[in-house]
Design a protein around this motif. Structure first.
Motif, PDB file in Angstrom:
ATOM      1  N   UNK A  34       0.823  -1.219   0.000  1.00  0.00           N
ATOM      2  CA  UNK A  34       0.000   0.000   0.000  1.00  0.00           C
ATOM      3  C   UNK A  34       0.855   1.267   0.000  1.00  0.00           C
ATOM      4  N   UNK A  35       2.179   1.114  -0.046  1.00  0.00           N
ATOM      5  CA  UNK A  35       3.119   2.239  -0.020  1.00  0.00           C
ATOM      6  C   UNK A  35       3.036   3.064   1.262  1.00  0.00           C
ATOM      7  N   UNK A  53       4.531  11.078   3.654  1.00  0.00           N
ATOM      8  CA  UNK A  53       3.664  11.770   2.679  1.00  0.00           C
ATOM      9  C   UNK A  53       2.417  10.951   2.312  1.00  0.00           C
ATOM     10  N   UNK A  54       2.595   9.637   2.160  1.00  0.00           N
ATOM     11  CA  UNK A  54       1.458   8.779   1.810  1.00  0.00           C
ATOM     12  C   UNK A  54       0.493   8.686   2.989  1.00  0.00           C
ATOM     13  N   UNK A  55       1.021   8.532   4.196  1.00  0.00           N
ATOM     14  CA  UNK A  55       0.152   8.465   5.376  1.00  0.00           C
ATOM     15  C   UNK A  55      -0.592   9.773   5.600  1.00  0.00           C
ATOM     16  N   UNK A  56       0.083  10.886   5.378  1.00  0.00           N
ATOM     17  CA  UNK A  56      -0.577  12.195   5.528  1.00  0.00           C
ATOM     18  C   UNK A  56      -1.715  12.346   4.532  1.00  0.00           C
ATOM     19  N   UNK A  57      -1.479  11.907   3.302  1.00  0.00           N
ATOM     20  CA  UNK A  57      -2.533  11.980   2.280  1.00  0.00           C
ATOM     21  C   UNK A  57      -3.716  11.088   2.657  1.00  0.00           C
ATOM     22  N   UNK A  58      -3.432   9.901   3.189  1.00  0.00           N
ATOM     23  CA  UNK A  58      -4.501   8.996   3.618  1.00  0.00           C
ATOM     24  C   UNK A  58      -5.301   9.602   4.765  1.00  0.00           C
ATOM     25  N   UNK A  59      -4.620  10.170   5.744  1.00  0.00           N
ATOM     26  CA  UNK A  59      -5.321  10.800   6.867  1.00  0.00           C
ATOM     27  C   UNK A  59      -6.164  11.988   6.397  1.00  0.00           C
ATOM     28  N   UNK A  60      -5.637  12.782   5.482  1.00  0.00           N
ATOM     29  CA  UNK A  60      -6.402  13.915   4.962  1.00  0.00           C
ATOM     30  C   UNK A  60      -7.662  13.434   4.257  1.00  0.00           C
TER      31      UNK A  60
END
Length: 98
Positions: A34-35, A53-60
């Protein structure tokens, strides 16, 4: 996440989470797919770290789409984590910023 960008060896992650190696391997593989995490080899160890960056985008995305803007439908299940659509402050996001 808590280890920061330097990450942790797979064995340390397993110890902290009290997971058997096969279970840990499965979950790390899924997170890599899932990167959401990255890894690097140091000597004989694999060091895993969060892909911020990927986790931040998912949380957003999750925050923006929480309960489709209808907080009343999810307050009973998670009163402190569900906020109206457009609100981007969640307990998880606040912890990430620290």
């Amino acid at each position: 996440m808590q280890a920061g960008p330097k990450g942790l060896a797979a064995g340390q992650i397993g110890e902290r989470l009290a997971l058997p190696p096969a279970t840990l391997s499965f979950h790390l593989s899924q997170l890599k797919h899932a990167d959401l995490i990255t890894f690097r080899r140091e000597s004989r160890s694999l060091i895993y770290s969060a892909a911020y960056p990927v986790m931040s985008a998912l949380l957003a995305y999750m925050t923006e789409n929480c309960c489709q803007g209808a907080t009343a439908s999810c307050e009973a299940a998670a009163p402190s984590t569900c906020q109206p659509k457009g609100s981007h402050e969640t307990p998880a996001r606040a912890r990430i910023r620290r």
